[in-house]
Design a protein around this motif. Structure first.
Motif, short mmCIF file in Angstrom:
data_model
loop_
_atom_site.label_atom_id
_atom_site.label_comp_id
_atom_site.label_asym_id
_atom_site.label_seq_id
_atom_site.Cartn_x
_atom_site.Cartn_y
_atom_site.Cartn_z
N ASP A 86 14.92 44.31 51.52
CA ASP A 86 16.09 43.53 51.91
C ASP A 86 15.84 42.05 51.69
N ASN A 107 23.61 42.92 51.30
CA ASN A 107 24.08 43.96 52.23
C ASN A 107 24.48 43.29 53.53
N GLU A 108 25.10 44.03 54.40
CA GLU A 108 25.66 43.46 55.63
C GLU A 108 24.56 42.94 56.56
N GLN A 109 23.41 43.60 56.58
CA GLN A 109 22.32 43.15 57.45
C GLN A 109 21.81 41.77 57.04
N GLU A 112 24.31 39.14 57.97
CA GLU A 112 24.18 38.84 59.40
C GLU A 112 22.97 37.93 59.65
N GLN A 141 16.07 41.77 66.73
CA GLN A 141 17.36 41.88 66.04
C GLN A 141 17.22 42.17 64.56
N PHE A 142 16.16 41.64 63.93
CA PHE A 142 16.03 41.77 62.48
C PHE A 142 14.70 42.38 62.03
N HIS A 144 13.90 45.30 61.74
CA HIS A 144 14.11 46.52 60.95
C HIS A 144 14.30 46.24 59.47
N LEU A 145 14.54 44.98 59.09
CA LEU A 145 14.77 44.65 57.69
C LEU A 145 13.52 44.94 56.86
#
Length: 232
Positions: A86, A107-109, A112, A141-142, A144-145
């Motif tokens: 990502d 992508n949306e993530q 964001e 919050q992030f 997981h990217l």
């Protein structure tokens, strides 16, 4: 994928963006750069996530952000299109994110992430943009990217990286225009303004002289003229 970035309208960065464009055109890599008004270094860097977000939403595709005082030495598009990530950035000494070269998948993530990064820079513009980005990537919050750590050849500082990695071939070379700004700040002090009336100037640092020498080499290679506001 498209290379994106932004630059201030002062001579130093306008000259650099012409060099970067020519190196991108050599390898047929598409690009888009935003022009902004001159600002002090910290304020200008705080605009980074805003510029990236604006250009990613405009083109609706993955982007490779580059500081405009860069030059590429091969087709970077091929490399980044193969990454299963990502976001990708180099980590100095494996622990400090460097934001001069950042790949962001569309992508949306990631959108964001960019919005949050932008909002954080508005709230705390005095904090270095790359520190804010690293903190966000390490937050729940992030976290997981999918993060890929780039090798140093993608943030190769023309003189410093050469010392630490003497056998490394640069892919994206950083030319350290900030050295000009720091020296100009010294020149603007009352002391040196008085000296300049008599043709006296502070001796430039070894790093400044090294930068000018590298720019002379690239100027000949790409037929780009650099205009300096002073002679070191």
């Amino acid at each position: 994928m498209r290379v994106v970035g932004y630059y201030t309208t002062d001579t130093t960065y306008k000259d650099h963006v012409e060099l970067l464009k020519k190196s991108l055109e050599r390898f047929k890599v598409e690009y888009d750069f935003i022009e902004i008004a001159p600002a002090d270094w910290l304020k200008a860097t705080a605009f980074k996530p805003t510029a990236i977000l604006e250009l990613m939403e405009k083109h609706q595709e993955s982007v490779l952000y580059l500081d405009v005082d860069s030059v590429i030495h091969e087709n970077v598009e091929k490399y980044f299109e193969t990454l299963d990530a990502d976001i990708a950035a180099h980590y100095k000494d494996e622990n400090e994110l460097i934001s001069s070269t950042v790949y962001l998948n569309y992508n949306e993530q990631i959108l964001e992430l960019l919005r949050t990064w932008r909002d954080q820079m508005v709230k705390t513009p005095e904090i270095w943009d790359q520190k804010v980005l690293q903190n966000l990537l390490e937050s729940p919050q992030f976290k997981h990217l999918r993060l890929f750590k780039l090798p140093p050849s993608y943030t190769y500082i023309f003189d410093l990286t050469k010392k630490t990695h003497p056998n490394l071939k640069p892919v994206i070379e950083q030319l350290q225009a900030s050295r000009e700004a720091r020296h100009a700040k010294v020149m603007a002090t009352a002391k040196y303004k008085r000296w300049s009336k008599f043709g006296l100037y502070p001796r430039s640092t070894h790093r400044m002289r090294s930068r000018r020498k590298r720019l002379e080499e690239l100027s000949k290679e790409y037929n780009v003229k650099f205009t300096y506001s002073y002679t070191p």
